[in-house]
Scaffold this active site. Sequence first.
Site, PDB file in Angstrom:
ATOM      1  N   CYS A 253     -33.533  11.328 -11.452  1.00 30.49           N
ATOM      2  CA  CYS A 253     -34.718  11.655 -11.338  1.00 30.49           C
ATOM      3  C   CYS A 253     -34.942  12.853 -10.358  1.00 30.49           C
ATOM      4  O   CYS A 253     -35.208  13.912 -10.655  1.00 30.49           O
ATOM      5  CB  CYS A 253     -35.825  10.607 -11.187  1.00 30.49           C
ATOM      6  SG  CYS A 253     -35.664   9.309 -12.378  1.00 30.49           S
TER       7      CYS A 253
HETATM    8  N1  LIG Z   1     -33.447   5.867 -14.140  1.00 31.32           N
HETATM    9  C1  LIG Z   1     -34.457   5.902 -13.588  1.00 31.32           C
HETATM   10  O1  LIG Z   1     -34.790   5.288 -12.539  1.00 31.32           O
HETATM   11  C2  LIG Z   1     -35.583   6.453 -14.460  1.00 31.32           C
HETATM   12  C3  LIG Z   1     -37.011   6.372 -13.863  1.00 31.32           C
HETATM   13  C4  LIG Z   1     -37.981   6.851 -14.631  1.00 31.32           C
HETATM   14  C5  LIG Z   1     -37.668   7.572 -15.858  1.00 31.32           C
HETATM   15  N2  LIG Z   1     -36.287   7.836 -16.044  1.00 31.32           N
HETATM   16  C6  LIG Z   1     -36.146   8.754 -17.477  1.00 31.32           C
HETATM   17  O2  LIG Z   1     -35.855   8.105 -18.426  1.00 31.32           O
HETATM   18  C7  LIG Z   1     -35.063   8.693 -19.204  1.00 31.32           C
HETATM   19  C8  LIG Z   1     -33.878   7.634 -19.539  1.00 31.32           C
HETATM   20  O3  LIG Z   1     -33.175   7.438 -18.362  1.00 31.32           O
HETATM   21  P1  LIG Z   1     -32.284   6.138 -17.993  1.00 31.32           P
HETATM   22  O4  LIG Z   1     -31.884   6.347 -16.505  1.00 31.32           O
HETATM   23  O5  LIG Z   1     -32.671   5.113 -18.750  1.00 31.32           O
HETATM   24  O6  LIG Z   1     -30.950   7.094 -18.753  1.00 31.32           O
HETATM   25  P2  LIG Z   1     -29.485   6.309 -19.187  1.00 31.32           P
HETATM   26  O7  LIG Z   1     -28.486   7.021 -18.930  1.00 31.32           O
HETATM   27  O8  LIG Z   1     -29.489   4.764 -18.035  1.00 31.32           O
HETATM   28  O9  LIG Z   1     -29.570   5.560 -20.502  1.00 31.32           O
HETATM   29  C9  LIG Z   1     -30.157   6.463 -21.891  1.00 31.32           C
HETATM   30  C10 LIG Z   1     -29.422   5.643 -22.841  1.00 31.32           C
HETATM   31  O10 LIG Z   1     -29.679   6.595 -23.948  1.00 31.32           O
HETATM   32  C11 LIG Z   1     -28.444   6.255 -24.892  1.00 31.32           C
HETATM   33  N3  LIG Z   1     -28.871   7.224 -25.868  1.00 31.32           N
HETATM   34  C12 LIG Z   1     -28.570   8.714 -25.858  1.00 31.32           C
HETATM   35  N4  LIG Z   1     -28.944   9.337 -26.706  1.00 31.32           N
HETATM   36  C13 LIG Z   1     -29.317   8.651 -27.708  1.00 31.32           C
HETATM   37  C14 LIG Z   1     -29.564   8.785 -29.056  1.00 31.32           C
HETATM   38  N5  LIG Z   1     -29.749   9.828 -29.668  1.00 31.32           N
HETATM   39  N6  LIG Z   1     -30.211   7.589 -29.648  1.00 31.32           N
HETATM   40  C15 LIG Z   1     -29.887   6.319 -28.955  1.00 31.32           C
HETATM   41  N7  LIG Z   1     -29.889   6.216 -27.681  1.00 31.32           N
HETATM   42  C16 LIG Z   1     -29.288   7.191 -27.020  1.00 31.32           C
HETATM   43  C17 LIG Z   1     -27.442   6.331 -24.059  1.00 31.32           C
HETATM   44  O11 LIG Z   1     -26.322   6.127 -24.761  1.00 31.32           O
HETATM   45  C18 LIG Z   1     -27.859   5.513 -22.641  1.00 31.32           C
HETATM   46  O12 LIG Z   1     -27.482   4.217 -23.052  1.00 31.32           O
HETATM   47  C19 LIG Z   1     -34.787   9.850 -18.704  1.00 31.32           C
HETATM   48  O13 LIG Z   1     -35.642  11.023 -19.012  1.00 31.32           O
HETATM   49  C20 LIG Z   1     -35.080   9.565 -17.257  1.00 31.32           C
HETATM   50  O14 LIG Z   1     -35.153  10.998 -16.461  1.00 31.32           O
HETATM   51  C21 LIG Z   1     -35.438   7.265 -15.510  1.00 31.32           C
END
Ligand SMILES: NC(=O)c1ccc[n+]([C@@H]2O[C@H](COP(=O)([O-])OP(=O)(O)OC[C@H]3O[C@@H](n4cnc5c(N)ncnc54)[C@H](O)[C@@H]3O)[C@@H](O)[C@H]2O)c1
Length: 396
Positions: A253
């Site tokens: 983030c």
């Molecule tokens: N991690 C955090 O603390 C946090 C907090 C708030 C917001 N976010 C936002 O949330 C979003 C996701 O982040 P995250 O940390 O969960 O990411 P992550 O990498 O932990 O998880 C993403 C998942 O999506 C899957 N994926 C990718 N492409 C895909 C598709 N086309 N179809 C289905 N699955 C797919 C991946 O295999 C992975 O398991 C991002 O935009 C991030 O900026 C993250």
Amino acid sequence: MRVAIIGQGYVGLTIAVGAASAGHSVIGFDVNPALVDQLNAGKSHIEGISDKDLGSFISSGTYAASADASVLDDSDVIVIAVPTPLDDQRNPDLSYVHAAAELIQKSVKSPALIVNESTSYPGTLRKEIAARITGVDHLYASSPERVDPGNTQWGTKNTPRLIGGLTPTAVAKAREFYDSFCDSIIEVSSPEVAEAAKIFENTFRQVNIALVNEFAQIANALGISGREVLDAAATKPYGFMPFNPGPGVGGHCIPVDPSYLAHVANQVGVPATFIKRANEVNLAMPAYVVKRVIAGSGGSIKGKKVVVVGVSYKSNVADTRETPAAAVIDLLREQGATVTWHDDLVATWRGESSSPITGADIAVVVTKHDGVDLAAIKACGYVFDCTGSIAGVDGI
Ligand SMILES: NC(=O)c1ccc[n+]([C@@H]2O[C@H](COP(=O)([O-])OP(=O)(O)OC[C@H]3O[C@@H](n4cnc5c(N)ncnc54)[C@H](O)[C@@H]3O)[C@@H](O)[C@H]2O)c1
């Protein structure tokens, strides 16, 4: 409600468990089949979600993971929670968001509420998701996720949730969904406001962390304790909010989201100068750490054994994405040190394994997890603490 969540990472799995706990029937869709198998075997990969909880949702039939896109059809709600990283030029990479929109376009034939929780710049829901899905009358809302992994005080339930929709019906439906497992919903006038609020929140942190990182260097050069100054300033009951200096910023983030804002700012001709400068300061912190370690070790670390303690980007999580530990280790090696690392939560990383702390000449504490062996750290000849939480040693 029948809920499908695209992406079962930190955000997607957290929402899946929240929705399952409210009694919805949840499918967690992910393109990673190994992750899907692991989740269906009841093994969580996220701190804060126990195997026990996951297992109980699986056995009660309220949660299942799948790598088969056909499960997305016939859902009441589809949540998009996919990565939004930066590309090689540090510009937004929306390829995962586009892939999720294409999946919906291909696989979903019955109308649903589509919510984007992935962090991105204002306009993403409208122009990058809804505009790519045609032929079915879906509802669209943006509800950017604010989860802070490892935070035991604030979670999905009690962190107020922003909602902006393309239509009032979309907002009402999104409210109904999130009301079932979140304490507080805040409706804003458009998805763009919700999207911008999320990236501004993280820009606020990025800029303030950079400010305090620069201040820590000034204080050190002045021969005063930056941390003591910050503690003193924080006694002011209004108009001041403390941020901690450190070796840089990490995770998915803070180092990333502000560049999404800078990207759209640039497009509309307003330079995001604070973001640019904050990136420069934060990215230069590993070099500052190494400079201080060299100074504290008599001017050279050539041939010295250095252990970097804590390589995840923050305490009590295993997430190593964008961790400043990577640059700290690389720069220490450039100076001729023999560098190992120790992390109780990270077993392997960058093709290397966690090593014991004992036996090092120098310990550089980048991240301090609860329960780390402080006695072993202090037994090293010289200790540099980036966390400000180990008494009596050198540090930022
Ligand atoms: N991690 C955090 O603390 C946090 C907090 C708030 C917001 N976010 C936002 O949330 C979003 C996701 O982040 P995250 O940390 O969960 O990411 P992550 O990498 O932990 O998880 C993403 C998942 O999506 C899957 N994926 C990718 N492409 C895909 C598709 N086309 N179809 C289905 N699955 C797919 C991946 O295999 C992975 O398991 C991002 O935009 C991030 O900026 C993250």
